[in-house]
Scaffold this motif. Structure first.
Motif, PDB file in Angstrom:
ATOM      1  N   ARG A 312       0.809  -1.224   0.000  1.00 48.63           N
ATOM      2  CA  ARG A 312       0.000   0.000   0.000  1.00 48.63           C
ATOM      3  C   ARG A 312       0.843   1.275   0.000  1.00 48.63           C
ATOM      4  O   ARG A 312       0.300   2.376   0.052  1.00 48.63           O
ATOM      5  CB  ARG A 312      -0.945  -0.007   1.202  1.00 48.63           C
ATOM      6  CG  ARG A 312      -1.953  -1.152   1.127  1.00 48.63           C
ATOM      7  CD  ARG A 312      -2.787  -1.253   2.400  1.00 48.63           C
ATOM      8  NE  ARG A 312      -3.762  -2.331   2.277  1.00 48.63           N
ATOM      9  CZ  ARG A 312      -3.492  -3.619   2.527  1.00 48.63           C
ATOM     10  NH1 ARG A 312      -2.263  -3.960   2.916  1.00 48.63           N
ATOM     11  NH2 ARG A 312      -4.420  -4.526   2.393  1.00 48.63           N
ATOM     12  N   SER A 313       2.163   1.122  -0.048  1.00 45.91           N
ATOM     13  CA  SER A 313       3.045   2.291  -0.104  1.00 45.91           C
ATOM     14  C   SER A 313       4.421   1.816  -0.533  1.00 45.91           C
ATOM     15  O   SER A 313       4.752   0.628  -0.374  1.00 45.91           O
ATOM     16  CB  SER A 313       3.120   2.982   1.260  1.00 45.91           C
ATOM     17  OG  SER A 313       3.790   2.154   2.192  1.00 45.91           O
ATOM     18  N   PRO A 314       5.258   2.720  -1.042  1.00 46.03           N
ATOM     19  CA  PRO A 314       6.634   2.334  -1.353  1.00 46.03           C
ATOM     20  C   PRO A 314       7.386   1.822  -0.123  1.00 46.03           C
ATOM     21  O   PRO A 314       8.241   0.946  -0.234  1.00 46.03           O
ATOM     22  CB  PRO A 314       7.253   3.622  -1.894  1.00 46.03           C
ATOM     23  CG  PRO A 314       6.096   4.403  -2.414  1.00 46.03           C
ATOM     24  CD  PRO A 314       4.957   4.089  -1.496  1.00 46.03           C
ATOM     25  N   ARG A 315       7.046   2.354   1.066  1.00 42.41           N
ATOM     26  CA  ARG A 315       7.716   1.895   2.280  1.00 42.41           C
ATOM     27  C   ARG A 315       7.398   0.415   2.546  1.00 42.41           C
ATOM     28  O   ARG A 315       8.286  -0.366   2.905  1.00 42.41           O
ATOM     29  CB  ARG A 315       7.285   2.750   3.471  1.00 42.41           C
ATOM     30  CG  ARG A 315       7.980   2.390   4.770  1.00 42.41           C
ATOM     31  CD  ARG A 315       7.598   3.366   5.875  1.00 42.41           C
ATOM     32  NE  ARG A 315       8.044   4.713   5.534  1.00 42.41           N
ATOM     33  CZ  ARG A 315       7.794   5.787   6.300  1.00 42.41           C
ATOM     34  NH1 ARG A 315       7.110   5.638   7.422  1.00 42.41           N
ATOM     35  NH2 ARG A 315       8.230   6.972   5.924  1.00 42.41           N
ATOM     36  N   GLU A 316       6.141   0.025   2.372  1.00 41.02           N
ATOM     37  CA  GLU A 316       5.782  -1.392   2.533  1.00 41.02           C
ATOM     38  C   GLU A 316       6.510  -2.261   1.509  1.00 41.02           C
ATOM     39  O   GLU A 316       6.995  -3.352   1.832  1.00 41.02           O
ATOM     40  CB  GLU A 316       4.272  -1.574   2.388  1.00 41.02           C
ATOM     41  CG  GLU A 316       3.465  -1.186   3.590  1.00 41.02           C
ATOM     42  CD  GLU A 316       2.020  -1.616   3.448  1.00 41.02           C
ATOM     43  OE1 GLU A 316       1.738  -2.480   2.581  1.00 41.02           O
ATOM     44  OE2 GLU A 316       1.172  -1.103   4.206  1.00 41.02           O
ATOM     45  N   LEU A 317       6.581  -1.789   0.272  1.00 39.38           N
ATOM     46  CA  LEU A 317       7.265  -2.538  -0.780  1.00 39.38           C
ATOM     47  C   LEU A 317       8.743  -2.708  -0.457  1.00 39.38           C
ATOM     48  O   LEU A 317       9.296  -3.811  -0.583  1.00 39.38           O
ATOM     49  CB  LEU A 317       7.086  -1.808  -2.115  1.00 39.38           C
ATOM     50  CG  LEU A 317       7.859  -2.357  -3.307  1.00 39.38           C
ATOM     51  CD1 LEU A 317       7.473  -3.799  -3.607  1.00 39.38           C
ATOM     52  CD2 LEU A 317       7.637  -1.468  -4.541  1.00 39.38           C
TER      53      LEU A 317
END
Length: 360
Positions: A312-317
């Motif tokens: 749900r976000s680049p941080r999660e990815l």
């Protein structure tokens, strides 16, 4: 005194001549058969093997071989009648299906299907399928290729030599970036795997930004050094090289296998390399990224983590990528390159020969 071997007398029936002329007119498929048919037709004019060879651009030995094979035909060489029901599909029908499949396309499509071929030939769908299977024809399939315009042979020998015979007191690294990895979230909840039902997900998704993964694969151990950056420039690449430089013992030379992307050749990177003479670059041929083993690791990452992941976000990815890196490096396994450069070139040569073979 008559010198040389006398030529075999070759006489054609009207039916044989019509069949040979039909084969000889083939513009694309079965060119070996077409060339042999032309040999027989010219030999039937009473010319010698040498004259036929000069006219068609073949060797006299080849002309003599196909003349002898055709002259030696006998009705007794045909197959004996077999038990069971007689064939419903004639040789002419089989030839027509193969010729249409290889040399034409339907008016309303880019390739033949069994149903389209049924409408064209008036045969059953199962008969079309059997003919295609017998001749290994798959019109519904298509693959991609790309020809490298670089000094392909020299670069492949350089990189494959590094895989098969690595230098002593040196570290080999396959380095590349997996750029613009998307953080994707499905628009509706996932339907999980159940007995008799595969996992299901919506075909549409919501994008939540991207990240780029810079990775260096240790060719000997299989360990991967990786960093995620939101942008994909030479500045980020230099920062990644700093990370690699800190991780490599100073006593070792470093051989980097890279592609020809622009960020690898900017003045910033050139100045960085000039200050560190222990680094040696090996560039893959353009369009031949398969020569860099880190691409194989990227494929595994995509298959096991990215393709079906929900982020749900680049941080999660980025957190998911780091977890995968940590798990991989706990028990790394190297990819083993087995083929020599000569074996690769021989395989390419065989493919080219099959593709353009005219019967020589």
């Amino acid at each position: 005194m008559r010198m040389g071997r006398p030529k075999l007398l070759l006489i054609l029936t009207l039916e044989e001549r019509e069949t040979l002329e039909r084969w000889a007119r083939r513009p694309k498929s079965a060119q070996a058969l077409a060339q042999r048919a032309r040999i027989v037709l010219v030999c039937a004019q009473g010319k010698s093997n040498t004259a036929v060879a000069a006219e068609l651009g073949w060797g006299a030995h080849t002309v003599g071989k196909w003349r002898a094979r055709f002259v030696a035909r006998l009705d007794g060489l045909l197959d004996e009648p077999r038990s069971g029901a007689p064939r419903q599909v004639t040789d002419a029908q089989v030839e027509r299906v193969i010729t249409l499949t290889l040399e034409s396309t339907p008016a309303n499509a880019t390739h033949w299907s069994t149903r389209l071929m049924v409408r064209r030939c008036g045969m059953s769908q199962s008969a079309i399928s059997r003919i295609w299977r017998a001749f290994a024809l798959q019109p519904h399939r298509s693959e991609t290729f790309k020809l490298s315009r670089d000094p392909f042979i020299e670069k492949v020998r350089d990189i494959v030599g590094l895989y098969l015979d690595p230098p002593e007191r040196a570290l080999g690294l396959g380095v590349d970036e997996k750029a613009q990895i998307q953080a994707l979230d499905r628009t509706q909840p996932l339907l999980p795997l159940r007995p008799s039902q595969v996992e299901r997900r919506t075909h549409d998704y919501a994008r939540h930004g991207t990240t780029s993964l810079f990775a260096a694969l240790d060719l000997k151990t299989g360990r991967v050094t990786g960093e995620c950056h939101r942008r994909h420039r030479s500045i980020e690449f230099r920062q990644f090289l700093d990370t690699v430089d800190q991780a490599v013992p100073p006593a070792l030379d470093v051989h980097l296998i890279l592609d020809n992307y622009g960020t690898h050749k900017t003045p910033l990177i050139q100045r960085w390399l000039a200050k560190r003479p222990r680094y040696h670059l090996h560039f893959t041929p353009t369009g031949a990224s398969w020569t860099n083993l880190v691409e194989r690791w990227f494929a595994t990452l995509t298959e096991r983590q990215l393709r079906r992941g929900v982020h749900r976000s680049p941080r999660e990815l980025e957190a998911a990528i780091r977890r995968y890196l940590d798990q991989h490096n706990r028990n790394p396994k190297p990819f083993v390159w087995t083929k020599t450069a000569d074996q690769i070139f021989a395989s390419i040569a065989r493919f080219c020969q099959r593709t353009s073979d005219s019967g020589h």
